[in-house]
Enzyme design. Structure first.
Site, PDB file in Angstrom:
ATOM      1  N   CYS A  22       2.512  -6.648   3.630  1.00  0.00           N
ATOM      2  CA  CYS A  22       3.870  -6.281   4.045  1.00  0.00           C
ATOM      3  C   CYS A  22       4.920  -6.995   3.200  1.00  0.00           C
ATOM      4  O   CYS A  22       6.006  -6.460   2.954  1.00  0.00           O
ATOM      5  CB  CYS A  22       4.080  -6.573   5.522  1.00  0.00           C
ATOM      6  SG  CYS A  22       3.747  -8.287   5.975  1.00  0.00           S
ATOM      7  N   HIS A  45       5.549 -11.172   9.545  1.00  0.00           N
ATOM      8  CA  HIS A  45       5.498  -9.814   9.024  1.00  0.00           C
ATOM      9  C   HIS A  45       6.806  -9.566   8.283  1.00  0.00           C
ATOM     10  O   HIS A  45       7.838 -10.171   8.606  1.00  0.00           O
ATOM     11  CB  HIS A  45       5.334  -8.850  10.211  1.00  0.00           C
ATOM     12  CG  HIS A  45       5.211  -7.413   9.819  1.00  0.00           C
ATOM     13  ND1 HIS A  45       4.252  -6.951   8.945  1.00  0.00           N
ATOM     14  CD2 HIS A  45       5.947  -6.313  10.197  1.00  0.00           C
ATOM     15  CE1 HIS A  45       4.388  -5.637   8.803  1.00  0.00           C
ATOM     16  NE2 HIS A  45       5.402  -5.236   9.542  1.00  0.00           N
TER      17      HIS A  45
END
Length: 356
Positions: free
Chosen positions: A34, A300
């Site tokens: 990510c 993330h």
């Protein structure tokens, strides 16, 4: 590799307003990529950079025969996205090395520059007669007789992202000012609780006094002297990338801690910490890389991107419409312990008015 569409909902949401010729594709996550996907989306919607990369790809006759590198991988990915028949969907990018999003951005831009410089040097002369360029800050220097040095090669990556800082040091005894220039691809700013990008930039250029063990060696006085030092922007870049230093090493804990501080970033930014006599440059925000999570090692990355006056939210494979007001939720937390873990980490601004 193109996968099943995740964007039929997005197409319906945009309807007749879907920009002509534009493509909105999510990027597959290979388990922990990510950090990479969020930066790639921000760069794809950095239009001057995208256009230059696609032009480079189409003009490079030997690209298909060349050894695969980061530049060819990125050019291939951008070409894949822009040439899709579908307007939306998901693409699986080639794997990159595991990194923090800011480290990855720096690594990526410097790798692109290295490749372009090598190609430029190879085009100028044969490999037998051309020494490898010596590394300097964002550019090569070639040793020549009698200390003469060639100008660094300026690539289209430099033209988009590179700015120049001036480090000014004033001796408090003789008042002589020593100025040293250095190039940058992004500005890393220290942050404070309940602050703003403007105040962070002011702190970046605030005057620091050098005394005691930190005295400055003045060439005019030929001795160590107390001095005042400050950093100012001499040449603002076309694309201003601001990295907020949200990860701070805490000695008592022996590890890095995430700073969830509330730092307001404006849609329009005026650079005021430029060298004396220069007009202020004005910038418009077009992308934000957001870190989601409580610490540097478990989190993330997602990105919010402005395209054709619409804001889009990219979370790996998923692409959705987003209200501009949602950006305020990425400013940070006014209290240390709050439920919000989504914080703006890297900001991308494009210059909308060049200073004279």
């Amino acid at each position: 590799m193109v996968m099943g569409s995740s964007g039929s909902k997005l197409e319906k949401a945009l309807g007749d307003q879907f920009p002509e010729g534009e493509r909105y594709f999510g990027l597959e996550n290979f388990g922990n990529t990510c950090y990479c996907n969020s930066v790639l989306q921000a760069l794809y919607f950095c239009i001057p950079f995208r256009e230059q990369l696609l032009e480079y790809y189409s003009n490079s006759k030997n690209l298909t025969d060349a050894e695969e590198n980061l530049l060819t991988c990125l050019a291939d990915l951008f070409t894949q996205i822009s040439s899709q028949k579908k307007k939306t969907g998901v693409i699986a990018p080639k794997r990159f090395v595991q990194r923090d999003a800011h480290e990855f951005l720096n690594f990526l831009l410097n790798e692109l520059v290295d490749t372009l410089e090598k190609e430029a040097n190879a085009a100028k002369s044969s490999p037998e007669t051309s020494p490898l360029p010596e590394k300097i800050a964002n550019g090569p220097r070639h040793p020549l007789p009698n200390g003469v040095q060639k100008e660094p090669i300026v690539t289209w990556v430099h033209k988009s992202f590179q700015g120049i800082l001036t480090n000014e040091t004033r001796c408090l005894r003789c008042e002589t000012v020593t100025a040293r220039d250095e190039t940058f691809f992004d500005l890393s700013l220290d942050i404070d609780q309940n602050s703003s990008i403007t105040s962070c930039l002011k702190n970046f250029s605030s005057t620091e006094t050098l005394n005691a063990e930190d005295k400055f060696f003045c060439d005019k006085c030929c001795s160590l002297q107390e001095a005042q030092k400050r950093m100012k922007i001499k040449k603002p870049p076309h694309i201003l990338v601001i990295h907020l230093k949200r990860f701070k090493y805490i000695e008592q804990l022996g590890r890095y801690k995430k700073l969830s501080y509330r730092v307001v970033f404006p849609m329009e930014l005026k650079l005021t910490n430029t060298v004396d006599g220069a007009d202020d440059s004005e910038y418009s925000l077009f992308a934000v890389v957001v870190h989601v999570g409580t610490g540097p090692n478990h989190g993330h990355y997602v990105s919010a991107v402005k395209s054709h006056s619409h804001w889009l939210f990219f979370d790996d494979e998923n692409v959705d419409m987003m209200d501009e007001s949602t950006l305020q939720s990425f400013f940070g937390s006014a209290q240390e312990f709050s439920g919000n873990a989504d914080h703006g980490y890297i900001l991308f601004y494009e210059c909308v008015r060049l200073r004279s």
